[in-house]
Each structure stands twice: as C-alpha cells, then as structure tokens.
Design a protein around this motif. Structure first.
Motif, short mmCIF file in Angstrom:
data_model
loop_
_atom_site.label_atom_id
_atom_site.label_comp_id
_atom_site.label_asym_id
_atom_site.label_seq_id
_atom_site.Cartn_x
_atom_site.Cartn_y
_atom_site.Cartn_z
N GLU A 58 98.09 -33.62 70.63
CA GLU A 58 99.43 -33.85 70.31
C GLU A 58 99.76 -33.89 68.90
OE1 GLU A 58 97.26 -36.01 71.79
OE2 GLU A 58 97.89 -36.95 73.82
N TYR A 59 98.82 -33.99 68.10
CA TYR A 59 99.30 -33.86 66.54
C TYR A 59 99.55 -32.41 66.00
CZ TYR A 59 99.98 -35.84 61.94
OH TYR A 59 100.47 -35.93 60.53
N TYR A 60 100.68 -31.91 66.24
CA TYR A 60 100.60 -30.36 65.93
C TYR A 60 100.78 -30.31 64.40
CZ TYR A 60 105.24 -32.06 65.21
OH TYR A 60 106.32 -33.18 64.83
N LEU A 163 100.77 -31.68 50.63
CA LEU A 163 100.78 -31.33 52.14
C LEU A 163 100.80 -32.14 53.05
CD1 LEU A 163 97.92 -28.61 51.35
CD2 LEU A 163 100.13 -28.23 51.53
N GLY A 164 100.75 -31.71 54.36
CA GLY A 164 100.82 -32.71 55.47
C GLY A 164 101.94 -33.46 55.73
N SER A 165 103.02 -33.06 55.18
CA SER A 165 104.16 -33.91 55.25
C SER A 165 104.16 -35.27 55.03
CB SER A 165 104.77 -33.91 56.57
OG SER A 165 106.27 -34.11 56.87
N GLY A 168 106.76 -37.37 53.90
CA GLY A 168 107.75 -38.04 54.83
C GLY A 168 107.47 -39.47 54.88
N ASN A 169 106.37 -39.85 54.17
CA ASN A 169 106.14 -41.38 54.33
C ASN A 169 106.96 -42.13 53.23
OD1 ASN A 169 102.49 -42.14 54.34
ND2 ASN A 169 104.11 -42.15 55.98
N LEU A 170 107.72 -41.57 52.43
CA LEU A 170 108.79 -42.17 51.34
C LEU A 170 109.92 -41.95 51.88
CD1 LEU A 170 107.60 -40.15 48.25
CD2 LEU A 170 106.51 -42.03 49.30
N ALA A 208 103.09 -37.01 69.34
CA ALA A 208 102.28 -36.75 68.10
C ALA A 208 101.77 -38.18 67.50
CB ALA A 208 102.89 -35.84 67.09
N TYR A 209 102.60 -39.16 67.74
CA TYR A 209 102.48 -40.58 67.20
C TYR A 209 101.85 -41.54 68.03
CZ TYR A 209 104.08 -38.30 63.00
OH TYR A 209 104.46 -37.26 62.01
N ASN A 210 101.82 -40.94 69.24
CA ASN A 210 101.36 -41.75 70.48
C ASN A 210 100.34 -41.02 71.34
OD1 ASN A 210 103.33 -44.58 70.45
ND2 ASN A 210 104.57 -42.51 70.27
N THR A 284 104.57 -50.31 59.78
CA THR A 284 103.41 -50.04 58.82
C THR A 284 103.50 -48.64 57.93
OG1 THR A 284 102.39 -48.93 60.83
CG2 THR A 284 101.56 -51.39 60.26
N GLU A 285 104.43 -47.98 58.59
CA GLU A 285 105.00 -46.72 58.09
C GLU A 285 106.09 -45.79 58.65
OE1 GLU A 285 101.88 -43.29 58.28
OE2 GLU A 285 101.07 -44.34 60.16
N ILE A 286 106.81 -45.10 58.00
CA ILE A 286 107.70 -44.22 58.46
C ILE A 286 107.24 -42.69 58.25
CG2 ILE A 286 109.68 -45.54 58.01
CD1 ILE A 286 110.27 -43.71 55.54
N SER A 287 107.60 -41.72 58.97
CA SER A 287 107.36 -40.46 58.97
C SER A 287 108.66 -39.80 59.12
CB SER A 287 106.37 -40.06 59.97
OG SER A 287 105.94 -38.95 59.79
N ARG A 288 109.28 -39.36 58.00
CA ARG A 288 110.47 -38.48 58.10
C ARG A 288 110.44 -37.01 58.46
NH1 ARG A 288 112.84 -39.12 52.44
NH2 ARG A 288 114.72 -38.06 53.25
C1 AVJ Z 1 99.75 -38.59 56.69
C2 AVJ Z 1 101.78 -39.35 56.53
C3 AVJ Z 1 101.67 -37.02 56.95
O1 AVJ Z 1 103.52 -39.28 58.86
O2 AVJ Z 1 102.48 -37.65 60.43
C4 AVJ Z 1 100.15 -39.77 61.34
C5 AVJ Z 1 100.57 -40.28 59.05
N1 AVJ Z 1 100.33 -41.85 60.72
N2 AVJ Z 1 100.09 -40.51 62.49
C6 AVJ Z 1 102.45 -38.61 59.42
C7 AVJ Z 1 100.30 -40.54 60.40
C8 AVJ Z 1 100.33 -41.82 62.11
C9 AVJ Z 1 101.09 -38.91 58.83
N3 AVJ Z 1 101.15 -38.31 57.22
#
Ligand code: AVJ
Length: 328
Positions: A58-60, A163-165, A168-170, A208-210, A284-288
């Motif tokens: 799922e995590y493309y 890298l890795g986006s 998007g955590n910010l 991708a996040y589940n 716990t986090e955001i991913s823009r």
């Molecule tokens: C590493 C921040 C890019 O936001 O996709 C992935 C972190 N958290 N699945 C993201 C993350 C849960 C990831 N980053």
C-alpha cells in the motif's frame, strides 16, 4: 580505507534526550487537540518499523521515489557537479545509495553527511554504505534538523537531500520556519533535492497509512511503547488504536492514537501524571500532500529556483531539484 563514523552534533546526553521526550509529551498532551512531535516516532524500533511500512504494497511513496532516483540519478549528478551530499532524515538510506553511486561514478570520492535522530539507523546505514561503496566518506550527524543545518555552510558546495516526503510532517508554520532556515544555511548555487507526495485519490492515500499487515498501526503504537520504556509511562498498549484519515480540505493525513480505555500516563522523569479518558485521541503526526502548481511558486518565493521536477506517469509523487538563488 574510509571508516564510518557517527558524530553527535547536539551533544545531547542520553539523559537529556529522555528529558526532552518527557517535556514534549507533557507539553503536547496538555494541549488540545493532544499532539506529539513526529520526530519521537523514530527511535531504533520506530525506524525499523517505518522500513516495514515502506515495504508494504500500500505504501507507494518509497517505491516511486526510488524509481525516480534510479532513473534520474545520472542527470542530477551531472547537473549539480561534484557536491557534498547532506541528507536530512536519512534513516536506512536505502534509496540514497543509487544517487550516491552516480556521484562517485562521475566524480570519484564523495563526502556524504547523513543526519538522523536515530543513532542506531545512522550507524547501520553508514556501515553498510561504506562497505558497498568505498568511494564514500561518511560523517553522520546524530541530531535534529535545526542542529544539523547550522553545520552546513562550511560544507558548500552542497546537495541537500530531503526525501521521502518527510517535509509533509511539518505543518505550514513549521515548514515556513524550516525553509527559511534551510535558505539561511545554504549558499547561493547550493542545491536541494526534495521528495514530495502529491495530492491524489483519497482511498489510495488512506490505504498507504492503514496497511493490511498492520505495520502502520505498530509504528504508531511504538511511540507509546517508547513512553513505557523511557518514561515508565505504564500504558496498556492493547488499548491503543491507530487511526489515519486523509482530509482533502487540508491536503493532509492526520494520524492519531485513540485510547479505548481510560489510562493514566506517568511521566516519571518529571514526576508528572496525565489522564487519558476513554476515546481520547493524540495526534502523533501529519503527512501533508502537495500540489506542484502551488509548491513551485511557494518555493520560488522563498528563494529556491525549481530547476527540474521529476514525476512518475501517474503524477503520484515528485522529486524537485531546487537551486538556492542569489538572495532571499
Ligand atoms: C516519513 C514522514 C514521510 O508521512 O508518509 C508513514 C511517515 N507515518 N506512515 C509519511 C509515515 C506512517 C512518512 N514520512
């Protein structure tokens, strides 16, 4: 013979690190909505769990980025000329290897400066990279981006990898501060290679996040396992549910830990107790997710010239090569 060596930028002792975590937990959980800074997700276990996420079907993001790096590594290396390659949030640095070998192929010995909050990830990646490519000379920096960016100026000419986006955590405020700091730490003519995940169908993003195998949930839960380990928090991890929701209006995924039973969280180093009621959620986090039509002008306004935007055929992900201009 080049030896991999890990240098501590911040000079934070392990006790300071625990105290910093404790303070962040008290601060964020006393706020509404409750939140914790994303960097605490990446201890040794968290970094390993994140690698598991990147391997899920799922995590493309990681696969597309690795393909883009592979495809354009030579063009990027040729375009920038020889550089010290600095990477923020290097983690396992698996996909960086392709780019680094393009640099060593073209220019011989290359200096690589990975920056990460996980010392374990730094140690492991530096060792495996130097073993596979002896033309690399690696000096890892263990610490936050803030600390590392202050070390940049003498390393110029630089290619800064983000890298890795991870950007998007910010959130918007943090991102603005970050880019100002990057711009202030780079010299005119330095380059940034930025990986960003793009806006797309919500179902694709949410999946991708589940992931079905549960690595995303394990990653979120590890933050609380870390609280148990380092803060003696005494949490029942089975009561924690992972929730990741894409909000198209905000163009971001919001990730929460939801408490299904009332819990008391001890923050032993500060001798403090927090109560989490049934149903309480902690972000716990955001991913823009980004739109290139907006991101380009945004970066240009901050003094970065977009010299190339590489994307995949579906436009799911982009790698932007930026050049820091004369003045900002
Ligand atoms: C590493 C921040 C890019 O936001 O996709 C992935 C972190 N958290 N699945 C993201 C993350 C849960 C990831 N980053």
């Amino acid at each position: 013979m080049t030896a991999a060596r890990v240098e501590i930028v911040q000079g934070a002792s392990p006790q300071d690190a625990v105290l910093e975590f404790a303070q962040a937990v008290v601060l964020g959980l006393s706020d509404r909505p409750r939140w914790t800074p994303a960097r605490f997700l990446y201890d040794a276990d968290g970094s390993r769990l994140f690698d598991k996420i990147t391997d899920t079907p799922e995590y493309y993001l990681t696969r597309i980025e690795a393909d883009l790096l592979e495809e354009h590594a030579t063009a990027i290396a040729r375009f920038t000329g020889p550089r010290t390659v600095v990477e923020l949030g290097s983690g396992s640095a698996r996909k960086t290897e392709r780019l680094l070998s393009a640099y060593t192929r073209h220019y011989g010995p290359v200096r690589y400066v990975p920056v990460d909050v996980s010392e374990d990830a730094l140690q492991r990646s530096a060792t495996s990279l130097t073993r596979r490519n002896p033309a690399l000379s690696i000096r890892g920096l263990h610490g936050t981006y803030d600390a590392a960016l202050q070390e940049l100026a003498p390393l110029s000419p630089v290619l800064l990898l983000f890298l890795g986006s991870t950007v998007g955590n910010l959130n918007q405020t943090e991102a603005l501060g970050f880019w100002r700091q990057v711009s202030g730490s780079l010299r005119a003519g330095d380059f940034v290679l930025l990986g960003v995940d793009l806006v797309k169908d919500a179902a694709v993003i949410e999946a991708a996040y589940n992931d079905a195998a549960g690595w995303s949930a394990a990653f979120t839960r590890n933050l609380f396992a870390r609280m148990n380990r380092e803060l003696d928090a005494g949490l029942d991890l089975d009561a924690i549910q992972h929730e990741a929701i894409y909000r198209p209006d905000w163009r971001r995924v919001e990730i929460y830990a939801r408490f299904q039973r009332r819990q008391t969280l001890n923050v032993r180093p500060l001798d403090h107790e927090l109560v989490l009621e049934t149903g309480a959620r902690i972000m716990t986090e955001i991913s823009r997710k980004f739109d290139l039509a907006d991101l380009g002008p945004y970066l240009e306004s901050l003094g970065f010239e977009v010299v190339h935007a590489f994307t995949d055929p579906r436009s799911w992900y982009a790698l932007l090569l930026l050049r820091r201009g004369r003045e900002t």
